[in-house]
Design a protein around this motif. Structure first.
Motif, short mmCIF file in Angstrom:
data_model
loop_
_atom_site.label_atom_id
_atom_site.label_comp_id
_atom_site.label_asym_id
_atom_site.label_seq_id
_atom_site.Cartn_x
_atom_site.Cartn_y
_atom_site.Cartn_z
N PRO A 141 4.86 7.67 3.04
CA PRO A 141 4.18 7.32 1.78
C PRO A 141 5.11 6.46 0.93
N TYR A 142 4.65 5.30 0.53
CA TYR A 142 5.54 4.32 -0.10
C TYR A 142 6.13 4.79 -1.42
N SER A 203 2.31 -6.68 9.58
CA SER A 203 1.38 -7.41 8.73
C SER A 203 0.65 -6.46 7.79
N ARG A 204 0.34 -6.95 6.61
CA ARG A 204 -0.47 -6.15 5.68
C ARG A 204 -1.85 -5.86 6.26
N LYS A 205 -2.32 -6.73 7.15
CA LYS A 205 -3.68 -6.62 7.66
C LYS A 205 -3.89 -5.43 8.60
N ILE A 206 -2.79 -4.77 9.02
CA ILE A 206 -2.97 -3.64 9.94
C ILE A 206 -3.24 -2.34 9.17
N PHE A 207 -3.32 -2.44 7.84
CA PHE A 207 -3.58 -1.27 7.01
C PHE A 207 -4.97 -1.31 6.40
N VAL A 210 -5.73 -2.72 2.46
CA VAL A 210 -4.62 -3.65 2.58
C VAL A 210 -3.71 -3.48 1.36
N PRO A 211 -2.43 -3.15 1.58
CA PRO A 211 -1.52 -2.94 0.44
C PRO A 211 -1.14 -4.25 -0.23
N GLY A 212 -0.60 -4.15 -1.42
CA GLY A 212 -0.17 -5.34 -2.14
C GLY A 212 1.28 -5.69 -1.90
#
Length: 300
Positions: A141-142, A203-207, A210-212
Motif C-alpha cells: 500500500p503506497y 506501467s501505470r496502466k497495469i493497475f 490507474v494511479p497518479g
C-alpha cells in the motif's frame, strides 16, 4: 465466482478483477492504498524477478483480489497473505481455490494462509504455520509502504530477500546510496538488512484504478550475517532518526539528542572515524553503526 472466472487462465485479468470487485462491493480506496494489478504478464514478471522457487514460503502484504497471490502460487510457492480488508481476506481463499485448486490439494497443509490484520500490527506468531518465510513479495500500500517494509524486515529474520512494488519516489529512496539526493532514513535503515536495487519499472496502466504516480520494483538480498546485534540495531536506528530529523545540521549538533552534550557527541563521532561536521546523508549504515559502538565506550 462466475463460470467465466473458473474457466479463465490461472491468473486474474482486467475483466475478472472488476467482476470480483463488483460482486464484493469493493471500491478501491486511497485510504488503504488500494490499486489492484490487472495484468498477468506483470504478475509473472514480479514473481520471476523475486526469484520465487517451488516450495518457497512467501509473505505477501495487501493481496487485494488475489492477482499477485495467484502468480506466487502458480510458481509453486506457499503464501501467507496479510490483508486488512475483511471482505478481501475472506474471499481470497475462494478465488485461489476456484482458479488453482491444487493449492488446496493437501488439506492439512494448503499453500495459502490468510492473516486478517493491519500489516503494521502482525507479529512473528502469525507466520509460524508451515515454517519460516523465505521471501517478501508484495504490492505494498503506497501510503504506508516504508513503515510496513521496516516492520517486516525487523520481524522476520528468516527472509532471505524480497521484491516489493512501491511508488517510484519511495523505491528510489529505499535503494539510494550515501551522498545521493534521495538518500535518507529509509535508505540507511533498509541497508542494515542487505543491499537494495531498483529491479524494474511498471506501467501505470497495469493497475485499476490507474494511479497518479509511477511505480517501481525494489528488491534486496539479505546479508549472510547480520552487521550488528539487535541492541546495536536499535541504537543505530535512533542515531539515523536523529541525524535525518535535522539533516541540514552537522552530526555534532544533530546527534546530541541521542549521544548527549556537544563535547561527548564530538568525541564519540570522532572516535568512530566520522567527521563531526559531516551531515546525515554522507554516512552509510556501517558508519552509523560505528558511532553506536563508539558511544558504548564513553560514560554518560
Amino acid at each position: 465466482m462466475s463460470d467465466e472466472i473458473r474457466e479463465a487462465a490461472a491468473l486474474l485479468g482486467p475483466a475478472q478483477v472488476r467482476e470480483l470487485a463488483e460482486r464484493l462491493g469493493v471500491s478501491p480506496t486511497k485510504k488503504l492504498g488500494q490499486n489492484f494489478v490487472i495484468d498477468p504478464n506483470t504478475v509473472r514478471k514480479i514473481v520471476r524477478l523475486a526469484g520465487v522457487q517451488r516450495d518457497d514460503r512467501v509473505v505477501e502484504v495487501g493481496p487485494g483480489l488475489g492477482s499477485l497471490t495467484l502468480g506466487l502460487t502458480e510458481a509453486g510457492a506457499a503464501v501467507t497473505a496479510v490483508e486488512i480488508d475483511h471482505r478481501l481476506a475472506a474471499e481470497l481463499p475462494a478465488t485461489v481455490r476456484a482458479m488453482q485448486p491444487d493449492v488446496f490439494a493437501d488439506a492439512e497443509h494448503p499453500r495459502l494462509g490468510v492473516v486478517r490484520s493491519d500489516a503494521l500490527e502482525v507479529s512473528a506468531a502469525d507466520f509460524v504455520t508451515g515454517g519460516d518465510p523465505a521471501l517478501l513479495v508484495a504490492n505494498l500500500p503506497y501510503n504506508v509502504s516504508v513503515p510496513i517494509l521496516m516492520h517486516l524486515l525487523e520481524l522476520l529474520p528468516s527472509l532471505r530477500g524480497g521484491l516489493v512494488m512501491v511508488q517510484s519516489e519511495v523505491g528510489h529512496r529505499i535503494a539510494a546510496q550515501p551522498g545521493s539526493k534521495e538518500y535518507g532514513s529509509p535508505s540507511a535503515k533498509a541497508a542494515w538488512y542487505g543491499p537494495w536495487r531498483i529491479a524494474g519499472t511498471v506501467s501505470r496502466k497495469i493497475f485499476w484504478p490507474v494511479p497518479g504516480v509511477d511505480s517501481v520494483l525494489v528488491g534486496y538480498e539479505r546479508r549472510a550475517e547480520a552487521i550488528g546485534s539487535e541492541d546495536e540495531r536499535r541504537l543505530t536506528f535512533d542515531l539515523v532518526n536523529a541525524a535525518f530529523a535535522q539533516r541540514r545540521k552537522m552530526l555534532r549538533q544533530a546527534l546530541q539528542p541521542v549521544l548527549g552534550g556537544f563535547d561527548r557527541t564530538v568525541a564519540i563521532v570522532t572516535a568512530a572515524g566520522a567527521h563531526p561536521e559531516a551531515r546525515a546523508e554522507q554516512l552509510s549504515i556501517d558508519e552509523f553503526l560505528a558511532i553506536a559502538r563508539a558511544s558504548v565506550q564513553y560514560p554518560e
